[in-house]
Design a protein around this motif. Structure first.
Motif, PDB file in Angstrom:
ATOM      1  N   ASN A  72       0.839  -1.200   0.000  1.00 32.54           N
ATOM      2  CA  ASN A  72       0.000   0.000   0.000  1.00 32.54           C
ATOM      3  C   ASN A  72       0.876   1.253   0.000  1.00 32.54           C
ATOM      4  O   ASN A  72       0.677   2.166   0.807  1.00 32.54           O
ATOM      5  CB  ASN A  72      -0.926  -0.019   1.221  1.00 32.54           C
ATOM      6  CG  ASN A  72      -1.665  -1.337   1.364  1.00 32.54           C
ATOM      7  OD1 ASN A  72      -1.279  -2.208   2.157  1.00 32.54           O
ATOM      8  ND2 ASN A  72      -2.734  -1.505   0.597  1.00 32.54           N
ATOM      9  N   SER A  74       1.192   3.844  -1.819  1.00 33.24           N
ATOM     10  CA  SER A  74       0.644   5.187  -2.056  1.00 33.24           C
ATOM     11  C   SER A  74       0.024   5.764  -0.787  1.00 33.24           C
ATOM     12  O   SER A  74       0.137   6.964  -0.522  1.00 33.24           O
ATOM     13  CB  SER A  74      -0.377   5.150  -3.201  1.00 33.24           C
ATOM     14  OG  SER A  74       0.256   4.664  -4.370  1.00 33.24           O
ATOM     15  N   THR A 124       1.507  -6.192  -5.428  1.00 36.92           N
ATOM     16  CA  THR A 124       1.927  -4.791  -5.446  1.00 36.92           C
ATOM     17  C   THR A 124       1.950  -4.273  -6.876  1.00 36.92           C
ATOM     18  O   THR A 124       2.723  -4.770  -7.697  1.00 36.92           O
ATOM     19  CB  THR A 124       3.339  -4.637  -4.832  1.00 36.92           C
ATOM     20  OG1 THR A 124       3.346  -5.249  -3.544  1.00 36.92           O
ATOM     21  CG2 THR A 124       3.715  -3.178  -4.704  1.00 36.92           C
ATOM     22  N   ASN A 128       2.030   1.640  -6.505  1.00 35.57           N
ATOM     23  CA  ASN A 128       2.204   1.407  -5.067  1.00 35.57           C
ATOM     24  C   ASN A 128       3.637   0.998  -4.739  1.00 35.57           C
ATOM     25  O   ASN A 128       4.196   1.424  -3.724  1.00 35.57           O
ATOM     26  CB  ASN A 128       1.220   0.346  -4.564  1.00 35.57           C
ATOM     27  CG  ASN A 128      -0.124   0.936  -4.186  1.00 35.57           C
ATOM     28  OD1 ASN A 128      -0.226   1.701  -3.230  1.00 35.57           O
ATOM     29  ND2 ASN A 128      -1.154   0.603  -4.938  1.00 35.57           N
TER      30      ASN A 128
END
Ligand SMILES: *[C@@H]1O[C@H](CO)[C@@H](O)[C@H](O)[C@H]1NC(C)=O
Ligand SMILES: *[C@@H]1O[C@H](CO)[C@@H](O)[C@H](O)[C@H]1NC(C)=O
Ligand SMILES: *[C@@H]1O[C@H](CO)[C@@H](O)[C@H](O)[C@H]1NC(C)=O
Ligand SMILES: *[C@@H]1O[C@H](CO)[C@@H](O)[C@H](O)[C@H]1NC(C)=O
Ligand SMILES: *[C@@H]1O[C@H](CO)[C@@H](O)[C@H](O)[C@H]1NC(C)=O
Ligand SMILES: *[C@@H]1O[C@H](CO)[C@@H](O)[C@H](O)[C@H]1NC(C)=O
Ligand SMILES: *[C@@H]1O[C@H](CO)[C@@H](O)[C@H](O)[C@H]1NC(C)=O
Ligand SMILES: *[C@@H]1O[C@H](CO)[C@@H](O)[C@H](O)[C@H]1NC(C)=O
Ligand SMILES: *[C@@H]1O[C@H](CO)[C@@H](O)[C@H](O)[C@H]1NC(C)=O
Length: 227
Positions: A72, A74, A124, A128
């Motif tokens: 995650n 971002s 992923t 990200n």
């Protein structure tokens, strides 16, 4: 927790003072960057259980949802951006958490903080993965060689990315970088940011700060570039 993160994102969209340089890179160029970083030998295993543990400990400092991981990136990027932009107290808190994270991973830090390795994990996506790696690479500079200036010139350096000359450098990068000229484009952009930031503040140290903030993200893919 989620709503706190969203509220912070709104805050920064209004104030636009960004220590983590805001720019977008196409998926093609992110993948190309990852390819340039591809590890060549076996000293490359990132222990995921350890990374998850260290990331969890890092996240606790920032009220990040416990399900937020290296996948995650971002969310981690925008949360760290928001904390650093608040004031020097919060910026130093980020740096302290970053130091603990670094020590938590030990020698695995560099194998885990590899874009190629990150994109290999099946959950992923490119943006990200890129946001994850560039968050921690930028902190290597801001919390390392750049820390004293980040504290002393907090308002001036933090608002650099809000300037039209910053935007000009990044628009050129966006429009000219390809897989054929990638590292020379990174160098040219670093030079542009350096001269832009020196011009806007009248300080050479500001130029170096702006250039390094950008270059560190690519220092593995494009070794040997200089600010
Ligand atoms: C340029 O920026 C736009 C968004 O602002 C992005 O969609 C695009 O992928 C970027 N191009 C490159 C080559 O990075
Ligand atoms: C980039 O790489 C990811 C994973 O390695 C892949 O899923 C994606 O399709 C690639 N994107 C482009 C534009 O090549
Ligand atoms: C990499 O690791 C594998 C399995 O542990 C081993 O068989 C192989 O010889 C190693 N390669 C190198 C270059 O060290
Ligand atoms: C974390 O995020 C997930 C997915 O968005 C959500 O289902 C969960 O309730 C959140 N947990 C906490 C503690 O906020
Ligand atoms: C984190 O990323 C994973 C993998 O992409 C995704 O399944 C999950 O929903 C994300 N969590 C949050 C809170 O956004
Ligand atoms: C820094 O910002 C945080 C969050 O907004 C606030 O709680 C704290 O009082 C601020 N500290 C200083 C010294 O301004
Ligand atoms: C990704 O998925 C493939 C196929 O399911 C699996 O062999 C590989 O180990 C997975 N990689 C990671 C990092 O989980
Ligand atoms: C960002 O730029 C806008 C327009 O130039 C200006 O109004 C605003 O005050 C700037 N914000 C910061 C934090 O420098
Ligand atoms: C900075 O100023 C110099 C000298 O005036 C000029 O040549 C250069 O183009 C400026 N750089 C930027 C990015 O505006």
């Amino acid at each position: 927790m989620r709503s706190a993160v969203i509220a912070l994102v709104v805050f920064v969209a209004v104030s636009r003072s960004d220590f983590l340089l805001p720019f977008q890179l196409s998926d093609d160029l992110i993948n190309y960057t990852a390819q340039l970083e591809q590890p060549i030998n076996n000293e490359t295993v990132c222990p995921l259980a350890q990374l998850n543990y260290c990331q969890y400990s890092f996240n606790m400092n920032f009220g990040l949802n416990s399900s937020i991981t290296y996948s995650n990136g971002s969310d981690i990027f925008s949360t760290i951006q928001n904390y650093m932009n608040m004031n020097t107290t919060e910026l130093n808190k980020v740096c302290k958490a970053r130091t603990n994270f670094y020590h938590c991973l030990g020698h695995s830090y560099f194998t885990c903080m590899n874009l190629h390795t990150r994109l290999q994990s099946n959950n992923t996506d490119s943006s990200n993965g890129f946001d994850y790696v560039r968050t921690f690479r930028s902190l290597e500079w801001i919390c390392g060689g750049g820390l004293r200036d980040a504290n002393n010139q907090f308002t001036s350096f933090g608002s650099f990315s809000n300037s039209t000359i910053y935007q000009g450098c990044m628009t050129t990068f966006n429009q000219t970088a390809t897989t054929n000229n990638f590292c020379s484009s990174v160098q040219a952009t670093g030079n542009c940011l350096s001269s832009a930031n020196s011009n806007s503040t009248g300080q050479a140290a500001a130029g170096r700060f702006g250039c390094e903030s950008f270059r560190y993200t690519f220092n593995k893919a494009c070794p040997g570039l200089q600010c």
